[in-house]
Every structure is written in C-alpha cells, then in structure tokens.
Design a protein around this motif. Structure first.
Motif, PDB file in Angstrom:
ATOM      1  N   GLY A  28     -29.016  44.462   6.023  1.00  0.00           N
ATOM      2  CA  GLY A  28     -29.181  44.915   6.497  1.00  0.00           C
ATOM      3  C   GLY A  28     -28.590  46.093   6.724  1.00  0.00           C
ATOM      4  O   GLY A  28     -28.580  47.433   7.513  1.00  0.00           O
ATOM      5  N   ASP A  29     -27.388  46.941   5.655  1.00  0.00           N
ATOM      6  CA  ASP A  29     -26.722  47.984   5.800  1.00  0.00           C
ATOM      7  C   ASP A  29     -27.202  48.918   4.476  1.00  0.00           C
ATOM      8  O   ASP A  29     -26.868  49.542   4.086  1.00  0.00           O
ATOM      9  CB  ASP A  29     -25.241  47.305   5.420  1.00  0.00           C
ATOM     10  N   PRO A  41     -25.534  39.221   4.013  1.00  0.00           N
ATOM     11  CA  PRO A  41     -25.204  38.845   4.981  1.00  0.00           C
ATOM     12  C   PRO A  41     -26.253  39.021   6.106  1.00  0.00           C
ATOM     13  O   PRO A  41     -26.864  39.833   7.047  1.00  0.00           O
ATOM     14  CB  PRO A  41     -23.524  39.112   4.858  1.00  0.00           C
ATOM     15  N   VAL A  42     -25.758  37.689   7.314  1.00  0.00           N
ATOM     16  CA  VAL A  42     -26.760  38.093   8.544  1.00  0.00           C
ATOM     17  C   VAL A  42     -25.565  38.537   9.120  1.00  0.00           C
ATOM     18  O   VAL A  42     -24.774  38.055   9.696  1.00  0.00           O
ATOM     19  CB  VAL A  42     -27.276  36.569   8.536  1.00  0.00           C
ATOM     20  N   VAL A  43     -25.882  39.371  10.216  1.00  0.00           N
ATOM     21  CA  VAL A  43     -25.547  40.254  10.968  1.00  0.00           C
ATOM     22  C   VAL A  43     -26.741  39.427  12.440  1.00  0.00           C
ATOM     23  O   VAL A  43     -27.674  40.646  12.701  1.00  0.00           O
ATOM     24  CB  VAL A  43     -25.115  41.503  11.276  1.00  0.00           C
ATOM     25  N   ALA A  44     -25.743  39.269  13.502  1.00  0.00           N
ATOM     26  CA  ALA A  44     -26.593  39.518  14.519  1.00  0.00           C
ATOM     27  C   ALA A  44     -26.953  40.887  15.504  1.00  0.00           C
ATOM     28  O   ALA A  44     -26.425  42.317  15.248  1.00  0.00           O
ATOM     29  CB  ALA A  44     -25.247  38.823  15.526  1.00  0.00           C
ATOM     30  N   PRO A  46     -27.142  44.245  17.653  1.00  0.00           N
ATOM     31  CA  PRO A  46     -26.460  43.960  18.535  1.00  0.00           C
ATOM     32  C   PRO A  46     -27.252  43.881  19.702  1.00  0.00           C
ATOM     33  O   PRO A  46     -27.924  43.661  20.157  1.00  0.00           O
ATOM     34  CB  PRO A  46     -26.671  45.343  18.327  1.00  0.00           C
TER      35      PRO A  46
END
Length: 93
Positions: A28-29, A41-44, A46
């Motif tokens: 995602g980055d 990495p899995v990011v929630a 916002p």
C-alpha cells in the motif's frame, strides 16, 4: 549477446534482496515486497471522519436576476462586436 536472457529485478523493501519482479508484490505504500518475506504489511484503512448531513445533499444555488441581465448584456456586446466588421466586409463588395 545472442542467447542472453534478461531478467527484471527490484529490491525488496523489507529484506533488501534483489528479486525477480514476477515474485514481488507492491504494498500500500508503493514499495515492492518479496513473497519469502511474507508480502506487504497489511494496514488498516483510515477511519472516515463523520460526515455532516449538509454535505450529503447538493443543492443548486439560486439564480439571481442580475445573472440573467449580465448574460443578455454579454450577448448584445458579442452581436455588436461581430456585426460591425461583418457589415464593413459586406459594404466592400
């Protein structure tokens, strides 16, 4: 160079090892991650801020009488602007 094969590689953001681009996954980055490292990495997502009720419904602003008069005045000026040069050209014929 006949017989040489090229292999596109990129560096994993986590383990910093060059890996074939077919084995990389973009996180995602926007950074590439290889599958042996476990992937990106899995990011929630916002949390969305609370929306106001006034933002949901869009209303068209009321048109004023001045706006109509301004449009008529602009149209008249355009007609006059094109009419005099056209008349001058026609008079030369």
């Amino acid at each position: 160079m006949h017989g040489w094969a090229t292999l596109d590689t990129a560096r994993c953001a986590r383990c910093r090892i060059y890996t074939a681009t077919s084995d990389l996954t973009l996180g995602g980055d926007g950074q590439p991650y290889c599958s042996p490292c476990g992937g990106p990495p899995v990011v929630a997502p916002p949390a969305s801020p609370a929306r106001r009720a006034s933002e949901d419904a869009w209303t068209e602003p009321a048109r004023s009488r001045l706006e109509r008069r301004a449009r008529v005045a602009v149209a008249a000026m355009l007609v006059v602007t094109f009419a005099f040069p056209l008349a001058a050209c026609v008079s030369q014929l």
